[in-house]
Write an enzyme that holds these catalytic residues in place. Structure first.
Site, PDB file in Angstrom:
ATOM      1  N   LYS B  95      14.602   5.156  53.811  1.00  0.00           N
ATOM      2  CA  LYS B  95      15.471   4.119  53.233  1.00  0.00           C
ATOM      3  C   LYS B  95      14.721   2.818  52.981  1.00  0.00           C
ATOM      4  O   LYS B  95      15.225   1.737  53.264  1.00  0.00           O
ATOM      5  CB  LYS B  95      16.700   3.896  54.125  1.00  0.00           C
ATOM      6  CG  LYS B  95      17.577   5.151  54.272  1.00  0.00           C
ATOM      7  CD  LYS B  95      18.859   4.893  55.039  1.00  0.00           C
ATOM      8  CE  LYS B  95      19.785   6.092  55.095  1.00  0.00           C
ATOM      9  NZ  LYS B  95      19.234   7.304  55.736  1.00  0.00           N
ATOM     10  N   ARG B  96      13.527   2.909  52.408  1.00  0.00           N
ATOM     11  CA  ARG B  96      12.752   1.719  52.109  1.00  0.00           C
ATOM     12  C   ARG B  96      13.281   1.034  50.855  1.00  0.00           C
ATOM     13  O   ARG B  96      13.903   1.676  49.991  1.00  0.00           O
ATOM     14  CB  ARG B  96      11.276   2.077  51.918  1.00  0.00           C
ATOM     15  CG  ARG B  96      10.589   2.644  53.162  1.00  0.00           C
ATOM     16  CD  ARG B  96      10.623   1.674  54.332  1.00  0.00           C
ATOM     17  NE  ARG B  96       9.695   2.065  55.384  1.00  0.00           N
ATOM     18  CZ  ARG B  96      10.021   2.753  56.488  1.00  0.00           C
ATOM     19  NH1 ARG B  96      11.261   3.132  56.695  1.00  0.00           N
ATOM     20  NH2 ARG B  96       9.094   3.057  57.385  1.00  0.00           N
TER      21      ARG B  96
END
Lengths: 281, 281
Positions: B95-96
């Site tokens: 989830k960057r």
């Protein structure tokens, strides 16, 4: 002492709201450092030594360490330890955010394993993705939740209008609400907000929505923000915000410049002076 | 071959849309594994060996490796390498999302340094925080952008209404738009979306908005989603989605159960069968 109180005191004591970003881009290092994880540690240690009297807090950007794999993780760990040993607060820019049980693992990673003081957090998942980080704010840790980011397309999502308000304003209200439990003696909460230097009007609106939340203001320098642009992020007393500069301090020279140390110190001093002129002018 | 085409082919060949989540919680490992980074690698290798004939793709959750510091990064690296050696696609749940120059460093970290096939990405910063990841989709990499997440408070931000539509619907339209350039021979784009199993109605609406985007559907099992709940994530042909189960496969036994290997295989087989029954029923 709470994170907000520690930060408030440090900013006052050092008379500096500057945060130096440690975003290692080895290709721009002075030529005496190697272009690998060891070079990162060596360069960061020098920078920390040069600026530690001028700033209260440093902000390593996790991505630039992760790019070097497990050795980058070690470089990150050593950087955090060295900054803390030199009396600096360490805020990691990692923009983590996940479902509750996973967010808990991220909180453990940064606050326990690496021992940082504060972390940036992404709010796309809502409260239960943020809560595991908040729980550490009751101790001596802090978070800065993304509200209005400094990049050009932050408008895609953050500027959508809902019920007569922008998404960033709604997020600001949520951050204010989430932070109420964690207000310290400084009257600031250890739950802060990220508000980009490139959006002064938005910062003005957000300062009113979040009077007791520290702002982390990125975007000074390379991204186009000036000291005057960040004025609305502060309250009338000139407190309540820290302003980050990364490339403007750690890349203000060419790799073969033997005077790079002097330039780093001068750039940091100039930023502190400009920011203080703005805060107290 | 594009990531979407590789995934489409693998799902068809193995007749399995199941993705096994590798989210190591050492306290729940069978007792023969140590409760540290070495134990993580040992356990993951066993799980990969047990399920490799039953699934097309595995999904390590980065947080659980990061919690172990630099040694966790090494465990992550070894897990990715072993899964790939065993012919599996590797999707990392990280989830960057960050500003452009930083997102580029994250893309380098995961796609180059660690060599994963796909990554989950958070869209809070808008297009320029996503673009550096998209650039790899022109090669053989993929992304899954958070649209409607499986957690209870995903509604805080994602369900806000703007211009008559929910934020997750607006995000779905953006993902569809961003993905058009990367549609392969399978007629699916290497730019996919995360749509939680716990929100079947929302998945139904999103399937229409994103007909050519692969869905990664987390939330089966421990989070409450059933095989029937994930039906709306698929198109009529029973394709276009992969469904993740983590705890339901890798924690379906107690640490002192000597039959844990059999139980892992049975749990994976049952999930594949239930999902196929739903897809083709």
């Amino acid at each position: 002492m709470s994170f907000a109180d520690s930060l408030f005191d440090a900013v006052k004591r050092k008379n500096s709201c500057l945060c130096v970003g440690l975003d290692p881009r080895p290709e721009n290092f002075p030529k005496e450092f190697s272009r690998d994880a060891e070079g990162i540690v060596g360069f960061n240690k020098e920078v920390i030594g040069l600026v530690k009297g001028l700033v209260s807090i440093v902000k390593p950007q996790s991505a630039f360490y992760e790019a070097f794999g497990p050795r980058g993780a070690t470089a990150f760990q050593e950087t955090v330890a060295y900054a803390k040993k030199n009396g600096l607060l360490v805020l990691v820019d990692a923009k983590r955010g996940d479902i509750g049980s996973t967010a808990k693992a991220y909180a453990k990673a940064f606050f326990e394993t690496y021992g940082v003081d504060a972390l940036t957090v992404s709010p796309y998942l809502g409260l239960d993705g943020v809560k595991p980080f908040l729980e550490y704010c009751g101790e001596d840790k802090g978070v800065f939740i993304l509200v209005k980011t400094s990049n050009p397309s932050s408008s895609d999502l953050q500027d959508l209008e809902s019920q007569g308000r922008k998404v960033y304003e709604i997020m600001g209200s949520l951050v204010n609400e989430w932070g109420k439990e964690y207000v310290g003696e400084s009257c600031f909460s250890s739950v802060g907000a990220v508000v980009g230097a490139t959006y002064p009007k938005e910062a003005e609106a957000l300062r009113k929505i979040m009077p007791a939340n520290f702002f982390l203001v990125p975007g000074l320098g390379a991204q186009g923000g000036t000291a005057e642009d960040v004025k609305p992020a502060f309250n009338r007393g000139g407190t309540g915000a820290i302003v980050n500069s990364s490339r403007g301090i750690t890349q203000c020279f060419s790799p073969d410049d033997s005077e790079w140390r002097v330039k780093v110190v001068e750039a940091a001093k100039k930023s502190v002076k400009d920011l203080n002129g703005m805060r107290f002018g």
